[in-house]
Design a protein around this motif. Structure first.
Motif, PDB file in Angstrom:
ATOM      1  N   LEU A  54       0.811  -1.257   0.020  1.00 36.70           N
ATOM      2  CA  LEU A  54      -0.005   0.032   0.236  1.00 36.70           C
ATOM      3  C   LEU A  54       0.755   1.224   0.114  1.00 36.70           C
ATOM      4  CD1 LEU A  54      -2.696  -0.729   2.427  1.00 36.70           C
ATOM      5  CD2 LEU A  54      -2.934  -0.612  -0.052  1.00 36.70           C
ATOM      6  N   LYS A  55       2.113   1.232   0.474  1.00 39.55           N
ATOM      7  CA  LYS A  55       2.897   2.287   0.588  1.00 39.55           C
ATOM      8  C   LYS A  55       3.234   2.738  -0.787  1.00 39.55           C
ATOM      9  CE  LYS A  55       6.185   5.026   2.549  1.00 39.55           C
ATOM     10  NZ  LYS A  55       5.942   6.412   3.180  1.00 39.55           N
ATOM     11  N   SER A  57       1.210   3.241  -3.263  1.00 43.93           N
ATOM     12  CA  SER A  57      -0.023   4.047  -3.530  1.00 43.93           C
ATOM     13  C   SER A  57       0.330   5.499  -3.139  1.00 43.93           C
ATOM     14  CB  SER A  57      -1.159   3.879  -3.282  1.00 43.93           C
ATOM     15  OG  SER A  57      -1.562   2.554  -3.614  1.00 43.93           O
ATOM     16  N   GLU A  58       1.001   5.570  -1.847  1.00 40.19           N
ATOM     17  CA  GLU A  58       1.290   6.860  -1.283  1.00 40.19           C
ATOM     18  C   GLU A  58       2.303   7.502  -2.102  1.00 40.19           C
ATOM     19  OE1 GLU A  58       3.586   8.631   2.622  1.00 40.19           O
ATOM     20  OE2 GLU A  58       2.710   6.556   2.932  1.00 40.19           O
ATOM     21  N   VAL A  60       3.470   6.921  -5.353  1.00 38.93           N
ATOM     22  CA  VAL A  60       2.815   7.340  -6.460  1.00 38.93           C
ATOM     23  C   VAL A  60       2.015   8.753  -6.361  1.00 38.93           C
ATOM     24  CG1 VAL A  60       1.331   6.756  -8.431  1.00 38.93           C
ATOM     25  CG2 VAL A  60       2.936   5.178  -7.578  1.00 38.93           C
ATOM     26  N   GLY A  61       1.393   8.869  -5.390  1.00 40.34           N
ATOM     27  CA  GLY A  61       0.499  10.209  -5.014  1.00 40.34           C
ATOM     28  C   GLY A  61       1.428  11.267  -4.900  1.00 40.34           C
ATOM     29  N   VAL A  93       9.318   5.525  -5.563  1.00 38.39           N
ATOM     30  CA  VAL A  93       8.607   4.692  -6.072  1.00 38.39           C
ATOM     31  C   VAL A  93       9.156   3.365  -6.195  1.00 38.39           C
ATOM     32  CG1 VAL A  93       6.908   3.859  -7.880  1.00 38.39           C
ATOM     33  CG2 VAL A  93       6.742   6.326  -6.785  1.00 38.39           C
TER      34      VAL A  93
END
Length: 142
Positions: A54-55, A57-58, A60-61, A93
């Protein structure tokens, strides 16, 4: 809107051993970060693995935020980032993905190398290694 910088020419490689030693350093760092996270994480096991995935996604944001900042697309904030910031976020990333892969398997380096070879062969056809070398020695397109 500022445009992205022209691609940089990579530094010439003196030998294939220098590239393998640098990738060894990469995987040593990935192993070290994996061990550090294991030792200092609030959770472990499957939950730790899920949180590491999940990290991504952070991270990439944060790339998206840097691109928006580099292009000045938020009129309230203006230009808040540089294209170097975008590059740094992209590195975050990639590193986060490699640590997540290492969390999935102790053979992350081998798994990654095999996967890259398959993708290169599929995408570049024929001798993917030579095609990649041609790309690295070609002058930048801009």
């Amino acid at each position: 809107m500022p445009s992205p910088p022209a691609p940089l020419s990579p530094a010439p490689s003196s030998s294939s051993s220098s590239s393998s030693s640098s990738s060894g350093g990469l995987w040593d760092s990935v192993d070290g970060l994996h061990a550090w996270l294991d030792a200092h994480g609030a959770v472990d096991g499957r939950e730790a693995l899920l949180l590491r995935v999940l990290k991504l996604s952070e991270e990439v944001g944060e790339v998206a935020q840097a691109v928006i900042g580099a292009t000045g697309q938020n009129p309230r904030k203006g230009t808040t980032h540089s294209w170097d910031d975008v590059g740094s976020e992209l590195c975050d990333v990639a590193l986060t993905a490699l640590v997540a892969l290492r969390s999935l398997t102790p053979d992350a380096g081998e798994v990654f190398t095999r996967h890259v070879a398959k993708v290169a062969a599929r995408s570049l056809g024929g001798d993917a290694r030579d095609a990649g070398q041609e790309r690295r020695t070609a002058s930048p397109s801009r």
